[in-house]
Design a protein around this motif. Structure first.
Motif, PDB file in Angstrom:
ATOM      1  N   PRO A   1       0.370   1.250   2.812  1.00  0.00           N
ATOM      2  CA  PRO A   1      -0.780   0.649   1.631  1.00  0.00           C
ATOM      3  C   PRO A   1      -1.768   0.106   2.472  1.00  0.00           C
ATOM      4  O   PRO A   1      -1.777  -0.164   3.906  1.00  0.00           O
ATOM      5  N   PHE A   2      -3.108   0.137   1.963  1.00  0.00           N
ATOM      6  CA  PHE A   2      -4.160  -0.484   2.710  1.00  0.00           C
ATOM      7  C   PHE A   2      -5.153  -1.248   1.625  1.00  0.00           C
ATOM      8  O   PHE A   2      -5.060  -0.939   0.617  1.00  0.00           O
ATOM      9  N   GLN A   3      -6.046  -1.976   2.365  1.00  0.00           N
ATOM     10  CA  GLN A   3      -7.083  -2.815   1.462  1.00  0.00           C
ATOM     11  C   GLN A   3      -8.079  -1.626   1.065  1.00  0.00           C
ATOM     12  O   GLN A   3      -8.841  -0.973   1.963  1.00  0.00           O
ATOM     13  N   VAL A   4      -8.687  -2.007  -0.385  1.00  0.00           N
ATOM     14  CA  VAL A   4      -9.919  -1.270  -0.555  1.00  0.00           C
ATOM     15  C   VAL A   4     -10.326  -2.310  -1.569  1.00  0.00           C
ATOM     16  O   VAL A   4      -9.934  -3.355  -2.051  1.00  0.00           O
ATOM     17  N   THR A   5     -11.685  -2.060  -2.220  1.00  0.00           N
ATOM     18  CA  THR A   5     -12.586  -2.669  -2.943  1.00  0.00           C
ATOM     19  C   THR A   5     -12.765  -1.558  -3.935  1.00  0.00           C
ATOM     20  O   THR A   5     -12.868  -0.379  -3.886  1.00  0.00           O
TER      21      THR A   5
ATOM     22  N   GLN B   1       0.126   4.256  -5.552  1.00  0.00           N
ATOM     23  CA  GLN B   1       0.550   2.958  -6.155  1.00  0.00           C
ATOM     24  C   GLN B   1      -0.880   1.981  -5.785  1.00  0.00           C
ATOM     25  O   GLN B   1      -1.573   2.084  -4.854  1.00  0.00           O
ATOM     26  N   TYR B   2      -1.218   1.166  -6.992  1.00  0.00           N
ATOM     27  CA  TYR B   2      -2.401   0.418  -6.939  1.00  0.00           C
ATOM     28  C   TYR B   2      -2.328  -0.744  -7.320  1.00  0.00           C
ATOM     29  O   TYR B   2      -1.608  -1.084  -8.612  1.00  0.00           O
ATOM     30  N   ALA B   3      -2.650  -1.916  -6.886  1.00  0.00           N
ATOM     31  CA  ALA B   3      -2.474  -3.481  -6.885  1.00  0.00           C
ATOM     32  C   ALA B   3      -3.940  -3.943  -6.967  1.00  0.00           C
ATOM     33  O   ALA B   3      -4.349  -4.024  -5.919  1.00  0.00           O
ATOM     34  N   ALA B   4      -4.517  -4.233  -8.094  1.00  0.00           N
ATOM     35  CA  ALA B   4      -5.674  -4.745  -8.288  1.00  0.00           C
ATOM     36  C   ALA B   4      -5.824  -6.290  -7.828  1.00  0.00           C
ATOM     37  O   ALA B   4      -4.923  -7.131  -8.133  1.00  0.00           O
ATOM     38  N   GLY B   5      -6.891  -6.343  -6.890  1.00  0.00           N
ATOM     39  CA  GLY B   5      -6.972  -7.935  -6.421  1.00  0.00           C
ATOM     40  C   GLY B   5      -7.445  -8.649  -7.543  1.00  0.00           C
ATOM     41  O   GLY B   5      -8.007  -8.340  -8.259  1.00  0.00           O
TER      42      GLY B   5
ATOM     43  N   ARG C   1      -9.507  -8.352  -2.493  1.00  0.00           N
ATOM     44  CA  ARG C   1      -9.422  -6.986  -1.978  1.00  0.00           C
ATOM     45  C   ARG C   1      -8.222  -6.577  -2.776  1.00  0.00           C
ATOM     46  O   ARG C   1      -7.108  -7.207  -2.928  1.00  0.00           O
ATOM     47  N   SER C   2      -8.275  -5.097  -3.253  1.00  0.00           N
ATOM     48  CA  SER C   2      -7.251  -4.326  -3.887  1.00  0.00           C
ATOM     49  C   SER C   2      -6.122  -3.829  -2.651  1.00  0.00           C
ATOM     50  O   SER C   2      -6.696  -3.492  -1.756  1.00  0.00           O
ATOM     51  N   GLU C   3      -5.061  -3.311  -3.201  1.00  0.00           N
ATOM     52  CA  GLU C   3      -4.069  -2.673  -2.435  1.00  0.00           C
ATOM     53  C   GLU C   3      -3.796  -1.248  -2.872  1.00  0.00           C
ATOM     54  O   GLU C   3      -3.474  -1.214  -4.107  1.00  0.00           O
ATOM     55  N   LEU C   4      -4.089  -0.141  -2.104  1.00  0.00           N
ATOM     56  CA  LEU C   4      -4.099   1.207  -2.451  1.00  0.00           C
ATOM     57  C   LEU C   4      -2.729   1.794  -1.530  1.00  0.00           C
ATOM     58  O   LEU C   4      -3.018   1.598  -0.178  1.00  0.00           O
TER      59      LEU C   4
END
Length: 602
Positions: free
Chosen positions: A22-26, A55-59, A65-68
């Motif tokens: 996983p890594f951080q995205v906007t 897999q995506y977890a919205a912030g 920040r969200s996690e992708l």
């Protein structure tokens, strides 16, 4: 497929991130990577999550920040999507997809290995023990048209014979006309009036019964001036459906070969109720015939045929035929030697012979250059046209080009034992004829389609050595049929199918769309029409053969064409495959193919 493209775009935008980590995205960053609005980016991410790609977890809240997490392997996805293109009948789209997104040679090779294995024979059991046999065939040329009234190319007419039926057929073994849709026929004593008696209970693929009205509709349709094969019915002055199963045809002049004419694919009987949609001339429509197979899918890259259970004659044994069109890629892509269990070779793709397989060969016709006698200029000079014939070393052409070029050809007929030497080749005499013609280096335009590209450039070099300049134009198959192309061309390179017999030769001479007739000047066309009219009135085969030989001699003296080589077709088949025989056009009739069993194919 759009989803896969978006996923690969994300992987490219975040190229440093690994699968499963996983890594951080906007959401703004994702939207920028996907070239869309943040709202659409959220929709795409949701679809990717549902598809198991990420897999995506919205912030939560502004600024968080969200996690992708990437879940799909990029290479596996490229291959899987390419396979989907193929299953939908778009091999060209699959090759383009892999080319643009594979990145690594390994991915391309894995896909080509899969594609090779995709072709061939499959047997599956469905329902209550019903066995369905499928044969997928790679074909290296397009289907130009499946309209019987307009089809000119050999593969098109071959496909038409799988789908449609004619009143009569020609038995290639005996050279006799035999019953098909018509049980019997008869003619008046002067062969100017013909009556055909139809089988009862013959049905079209749409379930309607075939009757005399369908025969009348079909022949009148072919007779229309705009049709490529209007020559076939031009002498018909009246068609009378005297009863449901009896049709009488009156001609304006005698034709002892009219029954043979009715074996031509253009004379296929179409369903009057289906109209133009059933003729296959309307884009998006499926042809409706009375032949052994019916078409269930027809797209530029695929044609699927399924056996017609109510066919009036012997049922085809293969339940489903999938004809897959392999696009021309200039050799960039090539299937392995063994795509399945049947390979029909006509020269587009070159393969090594498989020692364990059977190989059948057949000389189908001759490659030839037709000369545009309707154009003013140097082509009007007899000496220049003679120089064109004398300057070609046909034996060397066979040696240099190899298969399918088999031996030198010197005329518009098949030789049972053609010589390997070329008695026509005389470069010194060619030079003398060239000087007599007054040739001043004018550049001639040679037109052909992709199949003959190698031969066209070989001829360009050969003629250059003789001091004759050519420009080569490679055009799509359909484009070469257009009248403006024949007007522009000085020379057209094509293969004349001589193995189909007298009827095909008559077509070349009478059809105004053929590459022979269309290149004659109006005076020569009228002369050919008159000579053919006389030939069709001769009852004795010997007299007809003599008249045809005289016509060939007349054409040869006029210098209407340069005959080059006899050409071969061949078919490679697995030992478990039965009923494989090349027909006169150099293809295999699908209804005759059957397999001994799945076990023998392994």
């Amino acid at each position: 497929m759009r989803l896969a493209e978006d996923y690969l775009r994300l992987r490219s935008a975040y190229s440093g991130e690994k699968k499963g980590e996983p890594f951080q995205v906007t959401i703004d960053g994702v939207a920028e990577a996907l070239y869309c609005t943040p709202r659409n980016a959220r929709l795409i991410l949701r679809k990717m999550t549902d598809a198991g790609l990420i897999q995506y977890a919205a912030g939560q809240g502004r600024g968080h920040r969200s996690e992708l997490t990437f879940l799909a392997d990029r290479r596996e996805l490229v291959i899987r999507e390419a396979q989907q293109y193929v299953r939908q009948g778009d091999v060209q789209g699959a090759l383009l997809w892999v080319k643009e997104r594979a990145g690594e040679h390994e991915v391309k090779q894995r896909f080509m290995d899969w594609l090779t294995g995709y072709f061939g024979y499959r047997m599956e059991t469905i329902g209550e023990g019903r066995i369905v046999e499928t044969l997928r065939l790679p074909i290296y040329r397009p289907i130009v048209t499946l309209d019987p009234a307009d089809a000119m190319y050999a593969f098109d007419t071959h496909m038409i014979r799988q789908v449609h039926a004619t009143l009569v057929e020609l038995d290639r073994e005996t050279d006799k006309v035999t019953p098909a849709l018509a049980l019997d026929w008869e003619s008046s004593t002067d062969a100017s009036c013909w009556t055909f008696y139809l089988r009862k209970g013959v049905t079209f693929h749409n379930g309607t019964e075939l009757t005399a009205d369908d025969v009348k509709y079909s022949l009148l349709r072919v007779q229309q001036e705009a049709r490529n094969h209007s020559w076939l019915c031009r002498d018909i002055v009246e068609i009378c459906a005297e009863s449901r199963y009896k049709v009488r045809i009156k001609l304006r002049q005698p034709n002892v070969l009219f029954a043979l004419y009715m074996s031509h694919t253009a004379a296929a009987v179409l369903s009057r109720d289906s109209g133009e949609n059933g003729a296959g001339s309307v884009p998006g429509s499926l042809p409706v015939g009375a032949g052994p197979y019916r078409i269930t899918k027809l797209l530029p890259g695929i044609c699927i045929l399924e056996v017609f259970q109510n066919y009036y004659a012997a049922r085809g044994q293969i339940d489903r035929i999938e004809v897959m069109i392999i696009p021309d890629t200039g050799g960039e892509w090539s299937l392995e030697t063994n795509p399945g269990v049947l390979i029909v070779e006509t020269g587009e793709a070159r393969r090594q012979e498989l020692k364990a397989w059977r190989c059948s060969r057949l000389v189908t016709g001759c490659s030839m250059l037709t000369i545009n006698l309707a154009k003013p200029g140097i082509l009007q000079a007899d000496s220049f046209r003679r120089a064109l014939g004398l300057a070609v070393d046909r034996s060397r052409m066979v040696r240099d080009l190899g298969y399918p070029y088999a031996s030198p050809c010197l005329g518009f007929h098949l030789e049972p034992n053609p010589a390997s030497a070329d008695p026509m080749y005389d470069p010194e005499e060619a030079a003398r004829e060239l000087r007599r013609s007054g040739y001043c280096g004018e550049v001639l335009k040679l037109y052909t389609y992709r199949r003959h590209e190698q031969a066209a450039y070989w001829l360009q070099q050969q003629y250059d050595q003789a001091g004759i300049r050519l420009d080569v134009y490679i055009v799509p198959w359909a484009d070469l049929m257009k009248e403006e192309r024949t007007r522009e061309a000085d020379l057209i390179l094509f293969e004349a199918l001589l193995n189909e017999g007298l009827l095909r030769q008559i077509e070349y001479l009478l059809s105004r769309y053929s590459f022979i007739h269309s290149m004659l000047d109006p005076g020569a066309q009228a002369e050919v029409d008159q000579l053919m009219g006389q030939l069709l009135q001769k009852e004795e085969p010997e007299a007809r053969n003599e008249a045809f030989q005289q016509l060939q001699t007349w054409l040869s003296k006029r210098g209407t064409a340069v005959y080059l080589t006899y050409n071969e077709a061949r078919v490679l088949s697995h030992p478990a495959q039965q009923g494989v025989r090349l027909n006169a056009a150099g293809w295999v009739d699908f209804k005759d193919i059957w397999f001994k069993g799945e076990r023998e194919l392994r």
